[in-house]
Scaffold this motif. Sequence first.
Motif, PDB file in Angstrom:
ATOM      1  N   MET A 205      26.000  36.950  34.317  1.00  0.00           N
ATOM      2  CA  MET A 205      26.866  35.827  33.964  1.00  0.00           C
ATOM      3  C   MET A 205      27.774  36.200  32.796  1.00  0.00           C
ATOM      4  SD  MET A 205      24.212  32.598  34.322  1.00  0.00           S
ATOM      5  CE  MET A 205      25.375  31.377  33.673  1.00  0.00           C
ATOM      6  N   ALA A 206      27.211  36.901  31.817  1.00  0.00           N
ATOM      7  CA  ALA A 206      28.022  37.344  30.679  1.00  0.00           C
ATOM      8  C   ALA A 206      29.117  38.308  31.138  1.00  0.00           C
ATOM      9  CB  ALA A 206      27.130  38.012  29.633  1.00  0.00           C
ATOM     10  N   THR A 207      28.768  39.210  32.070  1.00  0.00           N
ATOM     11  CA  THR A 207      29.762  40.146  32.611  1.00  0.00           C
ATOM     12  C   THR A 207      30.845  39.386  33.373  1.00  0.00           C
ATOM     13  OG1 THR A 207      28.083  41.877  32.822  1.00  0.00           O
ATOM     14  CG2 THR A 207      30.086  42.131  34.132  1.00  0.00           C
ATOM     15  N   SER A 208      30.441  38.392  34.149  1.00  0.00           N
ATOM     16  CA  SER A 208      31.397  37.596  34.914  1.00  0.00           C
ATOM     17  C   SER A 208      32.345  36.848  33.985  1.00  0.00           C
ATOM     18  CB  SER A 208      30.645  36.613  35.818  1.00  0.00           C
ATOM     19  OG  SER A 208      31.540  35.819  36.560  1.00  0.00           O
ATOM     20  N   VAL A 209      31.823  36.293  32.907  1.00  0.00           N
ATOM     21  CA  VAL A 209      32.667  35.555  31.952  1.00  0.00           C
ATOM     22  C   VAL A 209      33.686  36.495  31.311  1.00  0.00           C
ATOM     23  CG1 VAL A 209      32.641  34.381  29.715  1.00  0.00           C
ATOM     24  CG2 VAL A 209      31.032  33.703  31.501  1.00  0.00           C
ATOM     25  N   ARG A 210      33.248  37.702  30.967  1.00  0.00           N
ATOM     26  CA  ARG A 210      34.200  38.671  30.394  1.00  0.00           C
ATOM     27  C   ARG A 210      35.293  39.018  31.396  1.00  0.00           C
ATOM     28  NH1 ARG A 210      29.392  40.893  28.215  1.00  0.00           N
ATOM     29  NH2 ARG A 210      29.254  42.409  29.916  1.00  0.00           N
ATOM     30  N   GLU A 211      34.911  39.184  32.655  1.00  0.00           N
ATOM     31  CA  GLU A 211      35.888  39.505  33.700  1.00  0.00           C
ATOM     32  C   GLU A 211      36.863  38.354  33.896  1.00  0.00           C
ATOM     33  OE1 GLU A 211      37.750  41.712  36.790  1.00  0.00           O
ATOM     34  OE2 GLU A 211      36.473  42.234  35.091  1.00  0.00           O
ATOM     35  N   ILE A 212      36.355  37.119  33.857  1.00  0.00           N
ATOM     36  CA  ILE A 212      37.226  35.951  33.997  1.00  0.00           C
ATOM     37  C   ILE A 212      38.257  35.909  32.887  1.00  0.00           C
ATOM     38  CG2 ILE A 212      37.268  33.422  33.852  1.00  0.00           C
ATOM     39  CD1 ILE A 212      34.564  33.437  35.305  1.00  0.00           C
ATOM     40  N   ASN A 213      37.828  36.134  31.656  1.00  0.00           N
ATOM     41  CA  ASN A 213      38.762  36.112  30.527  1.00  0.00           C
ATOM     42  C   ASN A 213      39.804  37.222  30.638  1.00  0.00           C
ATOM     43  OD1 ASN A 213      37.867  33.856  28.961  1.00  0.00           O
ATOM     44  ND2 ASN A 213      36.085  35.027  28.325  1.00  0.00           N
ATOM     45  N   THR A 214      39.371  38.399  31.118  1.00  0.00           N
ATOM     46  CA  THR A 214      40.318  39.501  31.322  1.00  0.00           C
ATOM     47  C   THR A 214      41.353  39.137  32.380  1.00  0.00           C
ATOM     48  OG1 THR A 214      38.658  41.161  30.711  1.00  0.00           O
ATOM     49  CG2 THR A 214      40.539  41.925  32.007  1.00  0.00           C
ATOM     50  N   LEU A 215      40.899  38.570  33.484  1.00  0.00           N
ATOM     51  CA  LEU A 215      41.803  38.188  34.568  1.00  0.00           C
ATOM     52  C   LEU A 215      42.757  37.076  34.124  1.00  0.00           C
ATOM     53  CD1 LEU A 215      39.281  38.236  37.539  1.00  0.00           C
ATOM     54  CD2 LEU A 215      41.189  39.812  37.200  1.00  0.00           C
ATOM     55  N   LEU A 216      42.272  36.146  33.325  1.00  0.00           N
ATOM     56  CA  LEU A 216      43.141  35.076  32.836  1.00  0.00           C
ATOM     57  C   LEU A 216      44.225  35.623  31.916  1.00  0.00           C
ATOM     58  CD1 LEU A 216      40.557  32.214  32.123  1.00  0.00           C
ATOM     59  CD2 LEU A 216      42.263  32.296  33.950  1.00  0.00           C
ATOM     60  N   THR A 217      43.896  36.642  31.134  1.00  0.00           N
ATOM     61  CA  THR A 217      44.903  37.290  30.283  1.00  0.00           C
ATOM     62  C   THR A 217      45.968  37.966  31.140  1.00  0.00           C
ATOM     63  OG1 THR A 217      43.279  37.647  28.520  1.00  0.00           O
ATOM     64  CG2 THR A 217      45.260  39.010  28.479  1.00  0.00           C
ATOM     65  N   GLN A 218      45.522  38.666  32.187  1.00  0.00           N
ATOM     66  CA  GLN A 218      46.476  39.299  33.105  1.00  0.00           C
ATOM     67  C   GLN A 218      47.343  38.241  33.785  1.00  0.00           C
ATOM     68  OE1 GLN A 218      44.204  41.688  35.833  1.00  0.00           O
ATOM     69  NE2 GLN A 218      43.324  42.968  34.224  1.00  0.00           N
ATOM     70  N   LEU A 219      46.715  37.140  34.167  1.00  0.00           N
ATOM     71  CA  LEU A 219      47.453  36.059  34.813  1.00  0.00           C
ATOM     72  C   LEU A 219      48.518  35.495  33.888  1.00  0.00           C
ATOM     73  CD1 LEU A 219      47.778  34.094  37.199  1.00  0.00           C
ATOM     74  CD2 LEU A 219      45.992  32.672  36.153  1.00  0.00           C
ATOM     75  N   GLU A 220      48.198  35.341  32.627  1.00  0.00           N
ATOM     76  CA  GLU A 220      49.166  34.815  31.664  1.00  0.00           C
ATOM     77  C   GLU A 220      50.372  35.742  31.548  1.00  0.00           C
ATOM     78  OE1 GLU A 220      49.344  33.656  26.899  1.00  0.00           O
ATOM     79  OE2 GLU A 220      47.428  33.659  27.963  1.00  0.00           O
ATOM     80  N   ASP A 221      50.116  37.043  31.492  1.00  0.00           N
ATOM     81  CA  ASP A 221      51.223  38.006  31.384  1.00  0.00           C
ATOM     82  C   ASP A 221      52.101  37.970  32.632  1.00  0.00           C
ATOM     83  OD1 ASP A 221      50.227  38.764  28.935  1.00  0.00           O
ATOM     84  OD2 ASP A 221      49.130  40.499  29.707  1.00  0.00           O
TER      85      ASP A 221
ATOM     86  N   LEU B 141      42.990  36.153  43.417  1.00  0.00           N
ATOM     87  CA  LEU B 141      41.942  36.455  44.387  1.00  0.00           C
ATOM     88  C   LEU B 141      40.719  37.043  43.682  1.00  0.00           C
ATOM     89  CD1 LEU B 141      41.183  36.453  47.378  1.00  0.00           C
ATOM     90  CD2 LEU B 141      42.191  38.746  47.569  1.00  0.00           C
ATOM     91  N   SER B 142      40.962  37.945  42.731  1.00  0.00           N
ATOM     92  CA  SER B 142      39.853  38.508  41.952  1.00  0.00           C
ATOM     93  C   SER B 142      39.175  37.423  41.123  1.00  0.00           C
ATOM     94  CB  SER B 142      40.365  39.628  41.038  1.00  0.00           C
ATOM     95  OG  SER B 142      40.900  40.701  41.775  1.00  0.00           O
ATOM     96  N   LEU B 143      39.966  36.510  40.596  1.00  0.00           N
ATOM     97  CA  LEU B 143      39.418  35.414  39.804  1.00  0.00           C
ATOM     98  C   LEU B 143      38.524  34.518  40.667  1.00  0.00           C
ATOM     99  CD1 LEU B 143      39.464  34.053  36.994  1.00  0.00           C
ATOM    100  CD2 LEU B 143      41.418  32.710  37.797  1.00  0.00           C
TER     101      LEU B 143
ATOM    102  N   THR C 194      49.119  28.964  29.240  1.00  0.00           N
ATOM    103  CA  THR C 194      48.267  29.919  28.532  1.00  0.00           C
ATOM    104  C   THR C 194      46.856  29.853  29.120  1.00  0.00           C
ATOM    105  OG1 THR C 194      47.706  28.280  26.840  1.00  0.00           O
ATOM    106  CG2 THR C 194      49.564  29.750  26.378  1.00  0.00           C
ATOM    107  N   ALA C 195      46.112  30.930  28.929  1.00  0.00           N
ATOM    108  CA  ALA C 195      44.744  30.997  29.433  1.00  0.00           C
ATOM    109  C   ALA C 195      43.813  30.178  28.546  1.00  0.00           C
ATOM    110  CB  ALA C 195      44.272  32.447  29.485  1.00  0.00           C
ATOM    111  N   ARG C 196      42.880  29.464  29.174  1.00  0.00           N
ATOM    112  CA  ARG C 196      41.851  28.747  28.437  1.00  0.00           C
ATOM    113  C   ARG C 196      40.649  29.667  28.208  1.00  0.00           C
ATOM    114  NH1 ARG C 196      45.978  25.992  28.604  1.00  0.00           N
ATOM    115  NH2 ARG C 196      46.023  23.721  28.905  1.00  0.00           N
ATOM    116  N   GLU C 197      39.944  29.451  27.134  1.00  0.00           N
ATOM    117  CA  GLU C 197      38.810  30.320  26.815  1.00  0.00           C
ATOM    118  C   GLU C 197      37.589  29.940  27.649  1.00  0.00           C
ATOM    119  OE1 GLU C 197      36.020  31.767  23.045  1.00  0.00           O
ATOM    120  OE2 GLU C 197      37.239  29.954  22.896  1.00  0.00           O
ATOM    121  N   VAL C 198      36.977  30.945  28.259  1.00  0.00           N
ATOM    122  CA  VAL C 198      35.702  30.773  28.954  1.00  0.00           C
ATOM    123  C   VAL C 198      34.639  31.411  28.070  1.00  0.00           C
ATOM    124  CG1 VAL C 198      34.413  31.189  31.076  1.00  0.00           C
ATOM    125  CG2 VAL C 198      36.888  30.896  31.168  1.00  0.00           C
TER     126      VAL C 198
END
Length: 496
Positions: free
Chosen positions: A162-178, A205-207, A237-241
Amino acid sequence: MSLSVALQVAQSALAARQTESSVIARNISGAQDPGYSRKSVLLSQTYTDSGQTGGLKVDGIGRVTDSALYSSLLQSTSVGTSQEAVLAGLTRMSETTGDTQNKMSAAARLGELKLSLQSYASDPGNAIQAQDVLQSSKDMVSTLQSGSALVQEVRANADADMATSVREINTLLTQLEDLNSVIVRGTQAGADVTDALDSRDQVLLSLSEEIGITTLNRSHGDVVVYTDSGVTLFETTAREVAFQPTVVYDATTVGNTVTVDGVPVAGPGAVMEIKSGRLHGLAELRDDVAVTYQSQLDEIARGLIEAFAESDQSGGGGPDQAGLFTWSGGPGMPAAATLSPGLAAEIAVNANADPDQGGSLDRLRDGGISDPLDPNYNYNPSGAAGFSDRLQELVSAFDQDTVFDAGVELDPTDSLSGFAASSVSWLESGRKTMTSNVEVQSVILGRTAENLNNKTGVNIDEEMTLLLEIERSYSAATRLISAVDAMLEDLLAAAR
């Protein structure tokens, strides 16, 4: 049509075909790239001041999309990854049951213990039979303890994932914002943003693999992303998970909650709980499926302690005491008909019946295991070698109706043997059902992805056909230019 207009038409046609040729080459080059959508040139007709056709105008580059199929793909992906996470955990926990031939499950160990007791009851003076009962008891305890440890390992691994998934979500949201910023600015400036749109779709799709999402398209190519429960994940902007992992798990541990922008969406107390995605599946495994199975093991342990409990033989009404199987609260008994979390990890063979720990095997036959110094719990005061009443009583206890906790998804009025067998069935049935669900969802996902690719992907044969058509259009435009050129030459020659 004047010569100047004819020349303008021909030149605009050449420019349009050149752009189309470039886009087709781009399509062919990207045909094998994941997520690439077919691009096309957006053309419009121009007119002269007098209303005559003025040629073609390139308005931009577009791409083929299908929002309905794409939304279905996002949903199918989320449901599939959620089910896969639960299935992985169920498969891991099924190691506690193993192959039926290996007799590794708690139900199988109970069966072995019952058989050894029956054999000992038929020859209560046989020390070898007594030793067999003791070993079966130790195997029973070991199975419950190792099963409990494995379940908690599954929970701990789910928490870490779950912690790994949350980190991946935040990374993807940053990419999405850019990417979203590039798309909005490019759209406003009239630039070609189709590749950025493809990249954004891939990020979404990855998200969707990690968390169930829905999307809303706005002007200038802007997008808003929500969880499938309605919490905003991205808007400009991306919201924090956020999630705080728990390293060590036991039966009493309650995992932490995942929040999106401060709103709990997964885990205990989630007010807007997500319904799909890997994160949902991991939370369900950690907080529901594994906890239920752990509770079943704990109830089997409690049933064992109750079945082997020793009662006051003096008639004085003394409380029942933990006999062959005891726990951290022994010689007292666990609360009746009530779940004691972690009991499967605590249960142990009473040292008073184990010669290796200073005990005596005769106490298996005679009683007094709970307290060798208290004669009130001795079933065979005379020490008769042929005494079998206590052993027969223990054999019967396996099939007597017992009151179990009602919250473990099994029959709360079953016998100890029946309850243990039902626990194995519950686990295997859940694994079988989830395996079937994953297989069905995999087919749905594959068909949806195939349909979307057929609709929006690149077909090399079609692109080559378009190239031939462009070649013919190019040839027609060049002939028109040649004709205009010849007419202008004749006009100039006549003027000279």
